[in-house]
Design an enzyme around this catalytic site. Structure first.
Site, mmCIF file in Angstrom:
data_model
loop_
_atom_site.group_PDB
_atom_site.id
_atom_site.type_symbol
_atom_site.label_atom_id
_atom_site.label_comp_id
_atom_site.label_asym_id
_atom_site.label_seq_id
_atom_site.Cartn_x
_atom_site.Cartn_y
_atom_site.Cartn_z
ATOM 1 N N ASP A 111 0.860 -1.039 -0.154
ATOM 2 C CA ASP A 111 -0.073 0.049 -0.064
ATOM 3 C C ASP A 111 0.803 1.118 -0.144
ATOM 4 O OD1 ASP A 111 -2.521 1.113 -0.146
ATOM 5 O OD2 ASP A 111 -2.583 1.598 2.179
ATOM 6 N N TYR B 12 -0.029 9.977 -9.351
ATOM 7 C CA TYR B 12 0.496 11.472 -9.248
ATOM 8 C C TYR B 12 2.081 11.582 -9.575
ATOM 9 C CZ TYR B 12 -3.071 11.551 -5.599
ATOM 10 O OH TYR B 12 -4.226 11.376 -4.854
ATOM 11 N N ARG C 210 8.590 2.646 -4.039
ATOM 12 C CA ARG C 210 8.482 1.132 -4.404
ATOM 13 C C ARG C 210 9.835 0.508 -4.429
ATOM 14 N NH1 ARG C 210 4.888 1.826 -7.548
ATOM 15 N NH2 ARG C 210 3.198 2.170 -6.026
HETATM 16 P P1 IMP Z 1 -1.599 2.309 -4.098
HETATM 17 O O1 IMP Z 1 -1.572 1.545 -2.660
HETATM 18 O O2 IMP Z 1 0.015 1.334 -4.612
HETATM 19 O O3 IMP Z 1 -2.578 1.503 -4.854
HETATM 20 O O4 IMP Z 1 -1.564 3.502 -4.011
HETATM 21 C C1 IMP Z 1 -2.746 4.466 -3.776
HETATM 22 C C2 IMP Z 1 -2.618 5.447 -4.818
HETATM 23 O O5 IMP Z 1 -1.374 6.378 -4.600
HETATM 24 C C3 IMP Z 1 -2.785 5.174 -6.208
HETATM 25 O O6 IMP Z 1 -4.012 5.205 -6.571
HETATM 26 C C4 IMP Z 1 -1.829 6.311 -6.679
HETATM 27 O O7 IMP Z 1 -2.794 7.432 -7.092
HETATM 28 C C5 IMP Z 1 -0.794 6.954 -5.940
HETATM 29 N N1 IMP Z 1 0.378 5.951 -5.980
HETATM 30 C C6 IMP Z 1 0.975 4.979 -5.769
HETATM 31 N N2 IMP Z 1 2.017 4.600 -6.153
HETATM 32 C C7 IMP Z 1 2.387 5.669 -6.998
HETATM 33 C C8 IMP Z 1 3.391 6.143 -7.624
HETATM 34 O O8 IMP Z 1 4.492 5.304 -7.982
HETATM 35 N N3 IMP Z 1 3.485 7.044 -8.395
HETATM 36 C C9 IMP Z 1 2.490 7.912 -8.423
HETATM 37 N N4 IMP Z 1 1.182 7.770 -7.687
HETATM 38 C C10 IMP Z 1 1.282 6.545 -7.187
#
Ligand code: IMP
Length: 200
Positions: A72, A157, A184
């Protein structure tokens, strides 16, 4: 025994990024979709990244045999007291889009000068081993939120996030460059160390 690493994510961008970074780890990497659980959709209703990551990993872990990982990520903006944070995916509402989220973020930072637009991405990876043992890996990436979008690469973003010390956004980077320094990537390097010990 051939051990498997099972990713709880169905997001193609993320799966590609994860496989790329872990490619020299001696373990088969599959996603939940590869195992027929495409429809498994866990409600990310916890108020921490860690809570959501472990919830997703636990749900999948009940259904498969292997090491399960779930991540997450959130974008934490200092001038907004850490928002959108754990709510990054749904910042602009229940049916939020990347575009809508980016627009809202720019609007909420409208009067904030560059030096106060500091932010960081944070990724938490929950790891559940075959015997139920839980481990964790984390990574961050520091930067600032630009006044407008820069570049069209990546997702979420990325076009707004200007990486500290580099002066360019994730949206202006190739996958390779982003994967060498992103939140990440840092969490996955950490994961690689943790798994390295587990697999030995
Ligand atoms: P998730 O937990 O990876 O699904 O991330 C939640 C939200 O954060 C996503 O829907 C994106 O809007 C944003 N997000 C996550 N990782 C990235 C990234 O590497 N770059 C830009 N936005 C990110």
């Amino acid at each position: 025994m051939n051990r498997k690493l099972i990713l709880s994510s169905g997001n193609e961008h993320k799966i590609k990024e994860i496989k790329e970074i872990l490619k020299d780890l001696n373990i088969e990497i599959v996603s939940k979709d590869d195992l027929g659980f495409k429809d498994l959709d866990v409600d990310e209703d916890k108020d921490t990244l860690e809570g959501n990551a472990f919830k997703k990993a636990e749900e999948l872990s009940k259904l498969v045999n292997g090491i399960v990982i779930a991540d997450d990520t959130g974008l934490f903006v200092d001038a907004l007291d850490g928002a959108p944070g754990v709510y990054s995916a749904r910042y602009s509402g229940e049916n939020a889009t990347y575009k809508g989220n980016n627009e809202l973020l720019l609007k909420n930072l409208k009067d904030v000068p560059m030096e106060k637009r500091t932010a960081y991405f944070k990724t938490v990876i929950a790891i559940i081993l075959e015997d139920g043992l839980k481990l964790k890996a984390e990574g961050i990436c520091k930067g600032r939120i630009g006044f407008e979008a820069h570049g069209t690469n990546g997702f979420g973003y990325d076009p707004l996030f200007i990486v500290e010390g580099l002066g360019k956004s994730f949206g202006e980077m190739t996958d390779e460059e982003k994967n060498s320094l992103s939140h990440r990537a840092n969490a996955l390097r950490n994961l690689k160390n943790v798994l390295g010990e587990v697999l030995n």
